[in-house]
Design an enzyme around this catalytic site. Structure first.
Site, PDB file in Angstrom:
ATOM      1  CB  CYS A  45      -0.888   4.378  -1.296  1.00 21.71           C
ATOM      2  SG  CYS A  45      -0.483   3.207   0.019  1.00 21.71           S
TER       3      CYS A  45
ATOM      4  CG  HIS B 208       0.586  -0.390  -3.128  1.00 21.09           C
ATOM      5  ND1 HIS B 208       1.858  -0.739  -2.738  1.00 21.09           N
ATOM      6  CD2 HIS B 208       0.084   0.407  -2.145  1.00 21.09           C
ATOM      7  CE1 HIS B 208       2.113  -0.174  -1.564  1.00 21.09           C
ATOM      8  NE2 HIS B 208       1.058   0.523  -1.180  1.00 21.09           N
TER       9      HIS B 208
END
Length: 341
Positions: A132, A245
């Site tokens: 990710c 994130h």
């Protein structure tokens, strides 16, 4: 695309598996039949696909010759066993685990960056989905890399607890509630308290002092960009955020580029949304922009005052969506357009 494709979602009861089902429905992927697969202990549970409920079936006994595409996110050890079986049965596997990312014969794909490498699936029937934190970074850096080249990347990540799965989400929730009620907390998922804290440690430590999460960003960035010479220096930090994130990225380019030039490149880049105003709130954050959304958001674009060929960026994205499920579905869309007929 008028043709339909039967799809198996492996690990359907997990957060990423459910997101895969949601995104397949949201993007109106041309599905025929969808099979939700998981381990024997989850058989009979139901998961949601659009307006339908699907009954979870047993991965161990499923016949993958029934489907053309398999979206896998069950954990690396499970993919190691079942992805090759599915591919041997004629199913193209798009695997979201770490199992195949470093294999030389497997494409590691971010569609906005290296769609052309999907050709490699013909050899093994398996396509790997990157980590990710790597995905959002390379989406943001690709237009700059193409324009002026990149010699070196320094990146500090600020990664949400959803990257650890349901257990990470629960630990942050429980610790926060207890601390706000003046009660003691215990840490099971993380080595230290995560609530109201930052932990500079994701995955296992390697011999060179970096963690495996950090080294994934090195290996994967080089593979996706097709450039073994690019230098990547990451520090990965777990922060008390549920979804999304963030990354502070500092790059050294081959040729000089101004912040204005970089901003214009990013504004026209696929999958990127630029929020970059020099005022209060003129930048993206995981909670207010990325959580629940599909784009990679970029802000704080500015010259590096310490290097004449340096540029700084702030990059934010939903780690469960673009960082996992959405990227997998986008790969499936590319496969349907280019290879499945």
């Amino acid at each position: 695309m008028s043709k339909t494709y039967d799809v198996a979602v492996v690990g359907a009861t997990g957060a990423v598996g459910q997101a895969m089902l949601d995104i397949l429905a949201e993007r109106k992927f041309p599905v025929g039949k969808v099979y939700a697969l998981a381990s024997e202990r989850s058989v009979g549970k139901t998961v949601v696909f659009g307006s339908k409920s699907l009954s979870v079936e047993n991965l161990d006994t499923f016949d993958f010759s029934q489907v053309q595409l398999g979206l896998f996110s069950p954990g690396a050890s499970i993919s190691k066993i079942y992805a090759p079986k599915a591919a041997a049965a004629g199913c193209v596997v798009i695997d979201n685990t770490s199992q195949f990312r470093n294999d030389d014969d497997k494409a590691l794909v971010v569609p906005e960056v290296n769609r052309h490498t999907l050709e490699m699936h013909k050899d093994t029937g398996i396509v790997a989905n990157p980590n990710c934190s790597t995905i959002q970074m390379v989406v943001a850096l690709k237009p700059i890399y193409d324009a002026v080249g990149i010699k070196r990347i320094n990146v500090a990540t600020y990664q949400a607890v959803s990257g650890s799965g349901a257990e990470g989400l629960e630990e942050l929730s429980m610790q926060t509630a207890k601390l706000l009620n003046a009660k003691p907390v215990e840490s099971k998922v993380y080595p230290k308290q995560i609530a109201f804290n930052c932990i500079p440690h994701i995955d296992t430590f390697q011999d060179n002092g970096y963690t495996r999460e950090e080294m994934k960003m090195v290996w994967e960035t080089q593979k996706i960009l097709g450039d073994k010479e690019i230098l990547v220096n990451p520090t990965c930090v777990r922060v008390p955020v549920f979804y999304g994130h963030s990354e502070a990225v500092s790059i050294e380019t081959q040729d000089t580029i101004t912040a204005d030039q970089a901003r214009k490149l990013l504004q026209s880049a696929p999958g990127v949304v630029v929020i970059d105003e020099q005022k209060d709130g003129g930048y993206p954050t995981p909670v207010t922009e990325s959580a629940g959304n599909d784009a990679v958001y970029v802000g704080r674009i500015r010259q590096d005052i310490s290097h004449k060929k340096g540029l700084n960026l702030w990059v934010v994205s939903d780690n469960v969506r673009k960082g996992a499920a959405l990227n997998s579905v986008q790969i499936a869309e590319c496969m349907a357009e280019d290879y499945l007929g």
